[in-house]
Scaffold this motif. Sequence first.
Motif, PDB file in Angstrom:
ATOM      1  N   ARG A 175       1.113  -1.198  -0.188  1.00 39.04           N
ATOM      2  CA  ARG A 175       0.004  -0.002   0.077  1.00 39.04           C
ATOM      3  C   ARG A 175       1.062   1.301   0.139  1.00 39.04           C
ATOM      4  NH1 ARG A 175      -4.947  -0.287   3.980  1.00 39.04           N
ATOM      5  NH2 ARG A 175      -5.085   1.959   3.449  1.00 39.04           N
ATOM      6  N   ASN A 176       1.513   1.423  -1.105  1.00 39.55           N
ATOM      7  CA  ASN A 176       2.894   2.500  -1.141  1.00 39.55           C
ATOM      8  C   ASN A 176       2.988   2.782  -2.610  1.00 39.55           C
ATOM      9  OD1 ASN A 176       4.723   3.710   0.961  1.00 39.55           O
ATOM     10  ND2 ASN A 176       5.968   3.276  -0.813  1.00 39.55           N
ATOM     11  N   PRO A 177       3.298   4.142  -2.907  1.00 39.12           N
ATOM     12  CA  PRO A 177       3.801   4.233  -4.373  1.00 39.12           C
ATOM     13  C   PRO A 177       4.831   3.448  -4.696  1.00 39.12           C
ATOM     14  CG  PRO A 177       3.507   6.442  -2.946  1.00 39.12           C
ATOM     15  CD  PRO A 177       3.632   5.078  -1.896  1.00 39.12           C
ATOM     16  N   ALA A 178       4.915   2.966  -5.946  1.00 37.47           N
ATOM     17  CA  ALA A 178       5.961   2.337  -6.726  1.00 37.47           C
ATOM     18  C   ALA A 178       6.611   3.007  -7.939  1.00 37.47           C
ATOM     19  CB  ALA A 178       5.697   0.883  -6.910  1.00 37.47           C
ATOM     20  N   ILE A 179       7.719   3.309  -7.808  1.00 39.75           N
ATOM     21  CA  ILE A 179       8.335   4.233  -8.798  1.00 39.75           C
ATOM     22  C   ILE A 179       9.205   3.225  -9.762  1.00 39.75           C
ATOM     23  CG2 ILE A 179       9.948   6.170  -9.353  1.00 39.75           C
ATOM     24  CD1 ILE A 179       7.592   6.969  -7.366  1.00 39.75           C
ATOM     25  N   ILE A 180       8.794   3.617 -11.317  1.00 38.17           N
ATOM     26  CA  ILE A 180       9.786   3.074 -12.276  1.00 38.17           C
ATOM     27  C   ILE A 180      10.671   3.959 -12.543  1.00 38.17           C
ATOM     28  CG2 ILE A 180      10.025   2.034 -14.629  1.00 38.17           C
ATOM     29  CD1 ILE A 180       8.570   0.253 -12.682  1.00 38.17           C
TER      30      ILE A 180
END
Length: 362
Positions: A160-165
């Motif tokens: 439940r967290n932002p995931a960055i590419i």
Amino acid sequence: MRQLCKGNVAIVKAAILAGCRSFYGYPITPASEIAEAAALYIPQVGGTFLQAESEVAAINMVYGAAASGARVMTASSGPGVSLMQEGISYIAGAELPCVIVDVVRGGPGLGNIAPEQSDYFAMVKGGGHGNYRNIVLAPASVQEMADLTVLAFELADKYRNPAIILADGFIGQMMEPLELEFREVAVPQKPWAVKGTPETQKNLISSIFLEPDDLEDHQRRLEAKYKRAQQEEPRWELYDTDDADILLVGYGITSRILRSAVEAARSQGQRVGLFRPITLWPFPSDALVKAAANVRQVLVVELTNGQMVEDVRLALNGRVPVDFYGRTGGNVPSVEEIHADVLGRLMLLLEHEMLGRMMPVR
């Protein structure tokens, strides 16, 4: 299905296969093809594409869609992501899953549209205010642009967290073969989501905690979640590290150049290896320590003036000397440039070894 595809487009195709049906964004070079592909493909599967009036608007639309339980994403480059930072910290504080793509261009400021890796600090160290972390994945090929996008959605939901590419402009713009597998994706149930029904109104999600003790308790929960991610989610790749004297460390397009430099060195009998972090956060510190256990020097190569090198030095904690080689402004080192630098370092190591043998024993 095998196809020739641009990195930026591969992200959108993979996002759709991962169950993403919502995209809110604003085009910016060198990430514009992501918005263009999203505008083309997402409506075809019954999803929503909206070009927002700004990056600030886009990230807050992502906030709303994530709160409703949707798999949602946005994409930008450095100047646009800078505008999103407050919204990203709100999303992290509200514990909402989403995927954010940063195709990095030169900086600071508007910089130029050539590739860099200068957003490392902004994405890996937070960028916005408060005690939070982004999960950060660093693809090194068009195939990984797709594969890591699918993984990003899974990790975003898991924590439940932002995931960055985090991809440099080269990886976003290059075209390579891409293999996509069409399969049903089970998007997890999200009982915490706001659905617009009376029974879910109590789920209204905010990142504001007016009482200091409540906010501290919330941050302790976040901290526990991040510690679990640090244990379970580090990912990396090794190449010719077993007998290496010098260990090269790099990610994204840089890691591909370093791999060719390793091959050039090995062809001349020089023992050089490569460590490639795939997760920039959580950083694979333990794996790096193990890979560097018997090397005599570590060389970090980045398209920055020195950012990831700080995490490498923290991980190794003085066990082995760590040097840095960087290019900026959109300049990318050649294989020959890296090999020449490595060759010079190997010669110095050899000279120091010979001097040590010649020194008289007292």
